[in-house]
Scaffold this active site. Structure first.
Site, PDB file in Angstrom:
ATOM      1  N   GLN A   1      -5.110  -1.590   9.525  1.00 23.06           N
ATOM      2  CA  GLN A   1      -5.056  -2.944   8.958  1.00 23.06           C
ATOM      3  C   GLN A   1      -5.748  -3.942   9.885  1.00 23.06           C
ATOM      4  OE1 GLN A   1      -3.947  -3.804   5.916  1.00 23.06           O
ATOM      5  NE2 GLN A   1      -4.320  -5.968   6.246  1.00 23.06           N
TER       6      GLN A   1
ATOM      7  N   LYS B   1       0.838  -1.205   0.000  1.00 26.90           N
ATOM      8  CA  LYS B   1       0.000   0.000   0.000  1.00 26.90           C
ATOM      9  C   LYS B   1       0.871   1.253   0.000  1.00 26.90           C
ATOM     10  CE  LYS B   1      -3.817  -2.253   2.335  1.00 26.90           C
ATOM     11  NZ  LYS B   1      -4.276  -2.770   3.618  1.00 26.90           N
TER      12      LYS B   1
ATOM     13  N   ASP C   1     -11.467   2.760   3.642  1.00 24.84           N
ATOM     14  CA  ASP C   1     -11.735   1.318   3.596  1.00 24.84           C
ATOM     15  C   ASP C   1     -13.219   1.041   3.368  1.00 24.84           C
ATOM     16  OD1 ASP C   1      -9.762  -0.664   3.786  1.00 24.84           O
ATOM     17  OD2 ASP C   1      -9.379  -0.220   5.900  1.00 24.84           O
TER      18      ASP C   1
HETATM   19  N1  GUN Z   1      -7.307  -6.856   5.915  1.00 25.19           N
HETATM   20  C1  GUN Z   1      -7.537  -7.572   4.777  1.00 25.19           C
HETATM   21  N2  GUN Z   1      -8.046  -6.786   3.819  1.00 25.19           N
HETATM   22  C2  GUN Z   1      -8.139  -5.540   4.352  1.00 25.19           C
HETATM   23  C3  GUN Z   1      -8.584  -4.294   3.835  1.00 25.19           C
HETATM   24  O1  GUN Z   1      -9.038  -4.157   2.691  1.00 25.19           O
HETATM   25  N3  GUN Z   1      -8.498  -3.239   4.695  1.00 25.19           N
HETATM   26  C4  GUN Z   1      -8.039  -3.358   5.966  1.00 25.19           C
HETATM   27  N4  GUN Z   1      -8.010  -2.271   6.736  1.00 25.19           N
HETATM   28  N5  GUN Z   1      -7.626  -4.501   6.476  1.00 25.19           N
HETATM   29  C5  GUN Z   1      -7.675  -5.589   5.667  1.00 25.19           C
END
Ligand code: GUN
Length: 292
Positions: free
Chosen positions: A96, A52, A119
């Site tokens: 996350q 990311k 998100d």
């Molecule tokens: N864990 C797995 N996929 C995601 C996501 O798209 N966003 C976040 N914040 N955590 C995740």
């Protein structure tokens, strides 16, 4: 033989368009900023978070990388989110998931300012999505819609079967697929661990979306001839022939599926690159809204 849906190529094309928007904003003195918060050192989470940050930088966006010990208290995490909510340089906040078990995930998600909820996990964003109002769509489901669009696949009038009911993928993608919108209008079935006869359901699918998080659980005999197969799974399975000791595989047995599917997404290189792209999309959208 199935046509492979190249997620990397679609992601690259979309990122090129986003880079243009970032350039325009920078000319007005605004740099879109994303804060990524990671607790602990789960290897899969760490590799997502690193990807990311790298993608943000490639697009000329600002990325703030906040890595904290797994023992960080809920109180301290809430305090950090409060600071990021008030920080002018930050347009998007991503915490996350999953979080360590001593932290109440919902309490953290609710603390994020909905205007920075890139998100799309805040109950406000989820509610707005259900009501078909403008909002931040969750990244993986949004990425799936884009992959279908780029591949010229319409869901209208089709039978879509979603395997998995997670908050991150199963619930939102099943909802989006039946919405009365250009990307929807499908008839949707959601399968889960309580489904009596999974194979009977999947064999009905014109579009099969596998998001259960179980390596290669969808075998060739579960796929209708000509079906479109979207594999959301990213599973690490032990493989001593690989230097790193594991290989990545999806929720679909890829080689078998290729024999019946008309289109299929590979793992890696299918849905994965789209998730991060839609996160960047949401962050740019947030920054544009701030700019007015
Ligand atoms: N864990 C797995 N996929 C995601 C996501 O798209 N966003 C976040 N914040 N955590 C995740």
């Amino acid at each position: 033989m199935a046509t492979i849906i190249d997620g990397k190529a679609v992601a690259q094309d979309l990122r090129g368009k986003l880079a243009e928007r970032v350039k325009d904003m920078k000319a007005s003195g605004v740099v879109p900023g994303l804060a990524v918060v990671l607790l602990g050192d789960d290897p899969a989470s760490r590799s997502y978070v690193t990807a990311k940050e790298k993608s943000c930088e490639e697009l000329g966006m600002y990325s703030r990388d906040i890595r904290l010990p797994a023992e960080t208290s809920e109180e301290d995490l809430l305090k950090l989110i409060g600071e990021l909510n008030g920080d002018e340089a930050i347009d998007g906040i991503l915490v996350q998931l999953p979080l360590p078990s001593h932290i109440d995930e919902q309490k953290i998600i609710v603390a994020i300012d909905p205007s920075k909820d890139v998100d799309g996990f805040h109950p406000m964003s989820v509610g707005r999505m259900l009501l078909e109002q403008d909002t931040f769509l969750p990244c993986t489901p949004h990425g799936i819609l884009k992959l279908l669009e780029y591949s010229g696949i319409s869901a209208r009038g089709k039978k879509v079967v979603v395997v998995g009911r997670s908050n991150i993928v199963g619930k939102p993608i099943s909802n989006l697929m039946f919405q009365k919108q250009s990307w929807g209008n499908a008839t949707v079935t959601v399968c889960h661990t309580g489904t009596a006869d999974l194979k009977k359901e999947t064999l009905e699918a014109d579009i099969l979306i596998a998001a259960a998080g179980r390596p290669e659980m969808i075998t060739g005999d579960m796929i209708k001839k000509g079906a479109v197969v979207i594999d959301v799974g990213v599973n690490r399975v032990e493989d001593s022939s690989k230097k790193r000791g594991y290989r990545l595989c999806g929720d679909v047995a890829f080689d078998q599926a290729c024999e019946s599917a008309s289109f299929i997404t590979p793992v890696p290189g299918g849905v994965g690159p789209m998730t991060i792209t839609m996160l960047l999309f949401n962050t740019v959208k947030s920054a544009e809204a701030r700019l007015g």
